[in-house]
Motif scaffolding. Structure first.
Motif, PDB file in Angstrom:
ATOM      1  N   GLY A  67     -13.129  -4.887   0.261  1.00  0.00           N
ATOM      2  CA  GLY A  67     -12.371  -3.691  -0.095  1.00  0.00           C
ATOM      3  C   GLY A  67     -12.026  -3.606  -1.565  1.00  0.00           C
ATOM      4  N   ILE A  68     -11.953  -4.741  -2.249  1.00  0.00           N
ATOM      5  CA  ILE A  68     -11.626  -4.728  -3.679  1.00  0.00           C
ATOM      6  C   ILE A  68     -12.678  -3.942  -4.457  1.00  0.00           C
ATOM      7  N   SER A  69     -13.917  -3.946  -3.983  1.00  0.00           N
ATOM      8  CA  SER A  69     -14.978  -3.224  -4.685  1.00  0.00           C
ATOM      9  C   SER A  69     -14.719  -1.717  -4.718  1.00  0.00           C
ATOM     10  N   ARG A  70     -13.813  -1.236  -3.855  1.00  0.00           N
ATOM     11  CA  ARG A  70     -13.506   0.199  -3.806  1.00  0.00           C
ATOM     12  C   ARG A  70     -12.402   0.573  -4.790  1.00  0.00           C
ATOM     13  N   LEU A  71     -11.825  -0.408  -5.469  1.00  0.00           N
ATOM     14  CA  LEU A  71     -10.810  -0.129  -6.488  1.00  0.00           C
ATOM     15  C   LEU A  71     -11.525   0.212  -7.795  1.00  0.00           C
ATOM     16  N   THR A 105       0.820  -1.219   0.000  1.00  0.00           N
ATOM     17  CA  THR A 105       0.000   0.000   0.000  1.00  0.00           C
ATOM     18  C   THR A 105       0.849   1.261   0.000  1.00  0.00           C
ATOM     19  N   HIS A 155      -7.495  -2.248  -0.602  1.00  0.00           N
ATOM     20  CA  HIS A 155      -8.165  -1.142  -1.315  1.00  0.00           C
ATOM     21  C   HIS A 155      -7.394   0.167  -1.194  1.00  0.00           C
ATOM     22  N   ARG A 156      -6.389   0.218  -0.297  1.00  0.00           N
ATOM     23  CA  ARG A 156      -5.629   1.465  -0.149  1.00  0.00           C
ATOM     24  C   ARG A 156      -4.734   1.748  -1.352  1.00  0.00           C
ATOM     25  N   SER A 169      -5.299   2.692  -4.277  1.00  0.00           N
ATOM     26  CA  SER A 169      -6.484   3.174  -4.996  1.00  0.00           C
ATOM     27  C   SER A 169      -6.269   3.346  -6.490  1.00  0.00           C
ATOM     28  N   ASP A 219      -8.363  -6.903   3.736  1.00  0.00           N
ATOM     29  CA  ASP A 219      -9.271  -5.931   3.139  1.00  0.00           C
ATOM     30  C   ASP A 219      -8.561  -4.626   2.813  1.00  0.00           C
TER      31      ASP A 219
END
Length: 773
Positions: A162-166, A116, A140-141, A143, A137
């Motif tokens: 957290g992958i959904s935030r990529l 990250t 996702h950092r 980004s 999770d």
């Protein structure tokens, strides 16, 4: 004049170029250290051994099929490493495997934390490197990530939300791992996703309906999993080229597909019903495999004449009817398999292998006639069916006979074992009547709802897999504990803990224990108390002192309103954390990296207590005295979970919205108490007892170098890097915030401590290399 201007322009360009080069070198040095840290986490794979003594710019290394580092501007934008640790195991239980995975000391959480720090990374591919553990999770950092490929490793559990935030991600490949939860259904938010590949895992549940919202999706590969149910209408996937769902357990009718699809692989499922007529209109279709399903009826004969079809496999279904309607086959059709179905009649000329066409055709296992044979195909089918029926009938009778013999044998064995067990039970009952205390069988306590009891279990997959496998909670007899502690003699007394007296003891098997003796008011029944003790026994984590069992003894107590409880824990031999911070024990005092290791371990334990169980365990009495170290300085937290048996259990709403505000405040209190532990690790035991007055007057000293020199423990100052120290000071300030709302979560605390440890490790490595040179 013109010459002078041109020289001036050249001079300005030269200065700009020089400034750019110096600035690049400075930033690239930081990026290089991160890459070297990644190499360390991956335990120095041979594929990147060239990094070891390389002193130049990593962006100039060039690319190979195994390794690729690319940069944009001053930062790394692409990291690709292809290892040789292929997954060659049929069964993986979540633990390190020698020569297959990375070692037992590997931490996937630490690897992701380091990754990250490459916050401009667009492409990350770490394939066949033996990475194992649940995928964190916090991924996702990163980004800016556009491509993520972690295939052929040993990751398990669930695919993190957290992958959904990529949102920039266009390629997600997690093939060949051991993910064993349901496929997440949050793909609808990933509007740029074009390739989704999760094949060769152990995923279960239904096909994620949110996938049908991704109009730019070109490839969907979920083959070789355990997916069930039906497929949604996929015609909305207007860009879809590949659909690979082989070897699952889908049991619906075939879905409708978009017109542009080129490859459809749906074999080895339980699809039923007819093949939709719409399939014969998929003019771009090149490969279609529907074999090994339960499809019935005649196929759409237009499939054979599609303009681009080259591979058509309809084998091992229950398709029927005559094939005489197949007038022609497509020019590109090179392979056809219609074997093991129920087709009748003659084989069309374009599928007849005796004709001049060169395509490969498999048609055995049907009732077909070829060439100029005039026999009635229906009669042939009847004869074949009669033969199969006779053969099947004889096989059934043989199987029934074998099963019957086995049943008789098992019944005899069961009777023998039952008689033997009854005899042993009588003996055990006679001996236990004198040792086991009587238990009052009360009704279910009113203070605990059945839903809370049913859900009082470990729910975090990462927490479950991170704990030790331990036996269930044991009920000790008072005689057994008295013998272990020499009848609770003063010589075995370890002292007064925050709750009750502590005695050291030794069981018959030679293992040492600690027995806590305490008295509790009877505000709930014995049965209720046992339920609470059982909940306490479920708090299992490597950094928690092991809870071995308990004893409830009311005999000899004059006060009928209380119960005497004995809690049995494992014995930790190397003292508490505070003793290893004191200047009075210079031989035992811990250096800064060792203190960080202790803090990280305890932070992991408290994070588990907050998020890994329902209900969450708060008020965990976090003090340096309650952090115990074993002979290897491995930290374990004691006195945790006492709120479970000393206070009312938290009641949760039926919809599962989580704890009520007052309970959230208690979790924040744990963060506050941990802040004092951090402070004591920084300045030593001198902080004890000074409370908030000390914080208000002294914490500002951390802001200056002179202040740090005055207040920070010399053992810390001489063994820490300033950057690592600053990270811990910052998170300490947040933890001890007066307003609970401003305190961080334990996940944030843990992340900062791990980051500080990695920064320290990098600094130590640099110092060591400089000393060697």
């Amino acid at each position: 004049m013109r010459c002078y201007c041109s020289n001036l322009v050249a001079f300005i360009l030269f200065l700009s170029w020089g400034f750019f080069i110096s600035n690049t070198h400075e930033l690239q040095s930081t990026q290089t250290q991160i890459l070297l840290q990644i190499r360390k986490h991956l335990e120095y794979p041979l594929q990147i051994s060239i990094w070891e003594n390389y002193t130049g710019d990593f962006c100039s290394l060039g690319s190979s099929p195994q390794v690729s580092i690319k940069c944009e501007g001053n930062s790394v934008s692409e990291v690709k490493i292809m290892g040789d640790k292929l997954s060659k195991v049929n069964d993986f239980h979540g633990y390190a495997i020698k020569n297959q995975t990375l070692s037992e000391s590997f931490s996937i959480d630490s690897l992701v934390v380091t990754l990250t720090r490459l916050n401009t990374l667009k492409v990350l591919s770490l394939v066949s490197l033996g990475i194992w553990g649940p995928l964190p999770d916090k991924l996702h950092r990163i980004s800016s990530l556009e491509l993520l490929d972690l295939s052929s490793n040993f990751m398990f559990g669930s695919i993190p939300d957290g992958i959904s935030r990529l949102i920039k991600l266009h390629t997600l490949t997690l093939d060949g791992n051991f993910f064993n939860e349901s496929v997440p259904n949050w793909f609808g938010s990933m509007s740029n996703l074009t390739i989704l590949s999760l094949k060769n895992n152990r995923l279960k549940g239904e096909f994620p309906s949110s996938v049908s919202k991704l109009t730019v999706l070109t490839d969907v590969s979920l083959s070789h999993n355990n997916l069930t149910g039906e497929l949604p209408d996929l015609t909305t996937l207007s860009s879809l080229n590949l659909l690979d769902l082989r070897e699952n357990r889908f049991d619906s009718e075939l879905p409708l597909l978009p017109n542009g699809v080129t490859t459809v692989l749906l074999s080895d499922n339980s699809f039923n019903g007819n093949i939709p007529e719409e399939f014969s209109k998929l003019n771009h279709l090149q490969h279609l495999d529907l074999s090994a399903n339960s499809l019935v009826g005649p196929p759409p004969f237009g499939l054979f004449s599609l303009p681009n079809i080259s591979y058509l496999n309809l084998g091992s279904n229950m398709l029927s009817g005559s094939l005489h309607n197949i007038i022609k086959c497509g020019e590109n059709l090179g392979f056809v398999d219609i074997s093991n179905n129920r087709f009748t009649g003659s084989l069309p000329s374009c599928l007849d292998t005796n004709s001049s066409n060169k395509r490969v055709v498999k048609f055995d296992g049907n009732c077909l006639i070829t060439g100029n044979e005039q026999e009635n195909s229906d009669n042939i089918c009847k004869e074949e069916f009669t033969k199969k029926k006779r053969s099947w009938g004889s096989t059934v009778w043989i199987v029934i006979g074998v099963i019957g013999i086995m049943v008789i044998f098992l019944v005899i064995v069961a009777f023998v074992r039952l008689a033997f067990r009854k005899r042993e039970t009588r003996r055990e009952t006679d001996s236990l009547q004198h040792t086991v205390p009587k238990v009052i069988q009360d009704s279910l306590p009113s203070g605990i709802s059945s839903e809370v009891l049913a859900n009082a279990r470990i729910i975090s997959e990462a927490s479950k897999l991170g704990t030790h496998v331990v036996p269930s909670c044991r009920v000790f007899s008072i005689e057994e504990l008295a013998e272990a502690t020499d009848n609770f003699s003063a010589s075995m007394l370890l002292g007064e803990g925050s709750i009750g007296k502590l005695y050291k003891g030794m069981l018959e098997n030679g293992s040492y224990i600690v027995v806590r003796s305490l008295s509790l008011f009877k505000k709930y029944s014995i049965r209720n108390l046992k339920v609470r003790l059982d909940l306490l026994s479920k708090l299992r984590h490597p950094h928690l002192v092991g809870f071995l069992g308990y004893c409830i003894n009311d005999e000899g107590l004059e006060d009928t309103t209380s119960s005497r409880i004995y809690l049995v824990h494992e014995y930790i031999s190397n003292g508490n954390f505070r003793a290893h911070l004191s200047q009075f024990s210079p031989n035992q005092i811990l250096k800064w990296p060792d203190r960080l290791a202790v803090l990280i371990g305890i932070a992991k334990a408290v994070h588990f207590l907050h998020t890994g169980v329902i209900p969450a365990s708060s008020s965990n009495r976090l003090k340096t005295n309650n952090i115990l170290l074993d002979e290897h300085c491995f930290a374990k937290l004691s006195d945790y979970g006492m709120s479970i048996i000393t206070e009312e259990l938290e009641q949760f709403e039926a919809k599962g919205d989580g704890p009520k505000p007052w309970h959230v405040k208690k979790l924040a209190d744990d963060v506050y108490d941990f802040g004092f532990i951090l402070l004591e690790a920084l300045v030593g035991p001198v902080v004890t007892g000074k409370g908030e007055a000390f914080l208000l007057n002294e914490m500002k000293s951390f802001g200056s170098q002179d202040g740090r020199q005055r207040i920070v423990d010399p053992a810390v100052l001489t063994t820490c890097s300033q950057e690592s120290l600053s990270i811990v000071i910052s998170i300490t300030n947040k933890c001890i915030s007066i307003d609970p709302a401003n305190r961080p979560s334990f996940e944030d605390v843990l992340w900062n401590l791990q980051y500080a440890a990695q920064v320290q490790a990098t600094a130590d490595s640099e110092q060591k290399s400089e000393g060697a040179s």
